[in-house]
Design a protein around this motif. Structure first.
Motif, PDB file in Angstrom:
ATOM      1  N   ALA A 100       2.621  36.939 -23.976  1.00  0.00           N
ATOM      2  CA  ALA A 100       1.439  37.629 -23.448  1.00  0.00           C
ATOM      3  C   ALA A 100       0.540  38.112 -24.583  1.00  0.00           C
ATOM      4  CB  ALA A 100       1.870  38.808 -22.575  1.00  0.00           C
ATOM      5  N   ALA A 101       1.140  38.708 -25.608  1.00  0.00           N
ATOM      6  CA  ALA A 101       0.358  39.219 -26.735  1.00  0.00           C
ATOM      7  C   ALA A 101      -0.361  38.089 -27.451  1.00  0.00           C
ATOM      8  CB  ALA A 101       1.252  39.981 -27.706  1.00  0.00           C
ATOM      9  N   SER A 102       0.330  36.971 -27.638  1.00  0.00           N
ATOM     10  CA  SER A 102      -0.276  35.822 -28.311  1.00  0.00           C
ATOM     11  C   SER A 102      -1.455  35.288 -27.509  1.00  0.00           C
ATOM     12  CB  SER A 102       0.776  34.735 -28.509  1.00  0.00           C
ATOM     13  OG  SER A 102       0.194  33.585 -29.058  1.00  0.00           O
ATOM     14  N   TYR A 103      -1.295  35.200 -26.197  1.00  0.00           N
ATOM     15  CA  TYR A 103      -2.373  34.709 -25.345  1.00  0.00           C
ATOM     16  C   TYR A 103      -3.572  35.650 -25.393  1.00  0.00           C
ATOM     17  CZ  TYR A 103      -4.932  32.881 -21.388  1.00  0.00           C
ATOM     18  OH  TYR A 103      -5.913  32.345 -20.611  1.00  0.00           O
ATOM     19  N   VAL A 104      -3.312  36.943 -25.311  1.00  0.00           N
ATOM     20  CA  VAL A 104      -4.392  37.927 -25.339  1.00  0.00           C
ATOM     21  C   VAL A 104      -5.152  37.847 -26.655  1.00  0.00           C
ATOM     22  CG1 VAL A 104      -4.903  40.400 -25.401  1.00  0.00           C
ATOM     23  CG2 VAL A 104      -3.342  39.496 -23.681  1.00  0.00           C
ATOM     24  N   GLU A 105      -4.423  37.758 -27.775  1.00  0.00           N
ATOM     25  CA  GLU A 105      -5.064  37.708 -29.091  1.00  0.00           C
ATOM     26  C   GLU A 105      -6.001  36.517 -29.230  1.00  0.00           C
ATOM     27  OE1 GLU A 105      -2.066  37.765 -32.113  1.00  0.00           O
ATOM     28  OE2 GLU A 105      -1.378  39.760 -31.537  1.00  0.00           O
ATOM     29  N   THR A 106      -5.632  35.384 -28.638  1.00  0.00           N
ATOM     30  CA  THR A 106      -6.444  34.176 -28.817  1.00  0.00           C
ATOM     31  C   THR A 106      -7.502  33.983 -27.746  1.00  0.00           C
ATOM     32  OG1 THR A 106      -4.781  32.853 -27.645  1.00  0.00           O
ATOM     33  CG2 THR A 106      -4.626  32.950 -30.048  1.00  0.00           C
TER      34      THR A 106
END
Length: 129
Positions: A100-106
């Motif tokens: 989730a964090a990776s998706y949000v960051e990108t």
């Protein structure tokens, strides 16, 4: 020969003037950076004052502060609701915190200043007395 001496003197005067101007510009830059740091310190102090006031008086604020405190309370409620929904979605989709964090960051655009683009220009720091 006098022509060359005069030319040499003018060149030296220009050089001295350039060095003096460079020193002045360097000092202006230093002072401007110092001012930016001081303004940041003021903003942080205002934020801390606001947090302290809200913590102490948010539920029984003085009339001038009621609307702002209500906005903070409503935002905190929305944040909690969003966190709960995020947790539900992660559980439903078997999504890890890292995914989730990776998706949000990108995929999330950078934040705008609070209040939109013009907020920095419309909210001046009150003058110190």
């Amino acid at each position: 020969m006098a022509f060359f001496d005069e030319l040499k003197d003018r060149a030296m005067d220009l050089g001295r003037a350039g060095v003096a101007k460079s020193k002045q510009l360097a000092e202006i830059t230093k002072l401007s950076l110092n001012n930016a740091g001081e303004e940041d310190a003021i903003r942080k102090a205002y934020i801390e004052i606001g947090k302290l006031y809200y913590a102490e008086r948010g539920m029984a604020a003085e009339p001038a502060y009621v609307a702002l405190c209500e906005r903070i309370t409503a935002a905190k409620i929305n944040i909690e609701e969003n966190k709960n929904r995020i947790a539900e979605l992660k559980q439903e989709g078997n999504i890890s915190d890292d995914e989730a964090a990776s998706y949000v960051e990108t995929n999330v655009p950078p934040e705008e200043p609070v209040g939109g683009e013009d907020a920095q220009h419309s909210e001046e720091i009150p003058p110190q007395e």
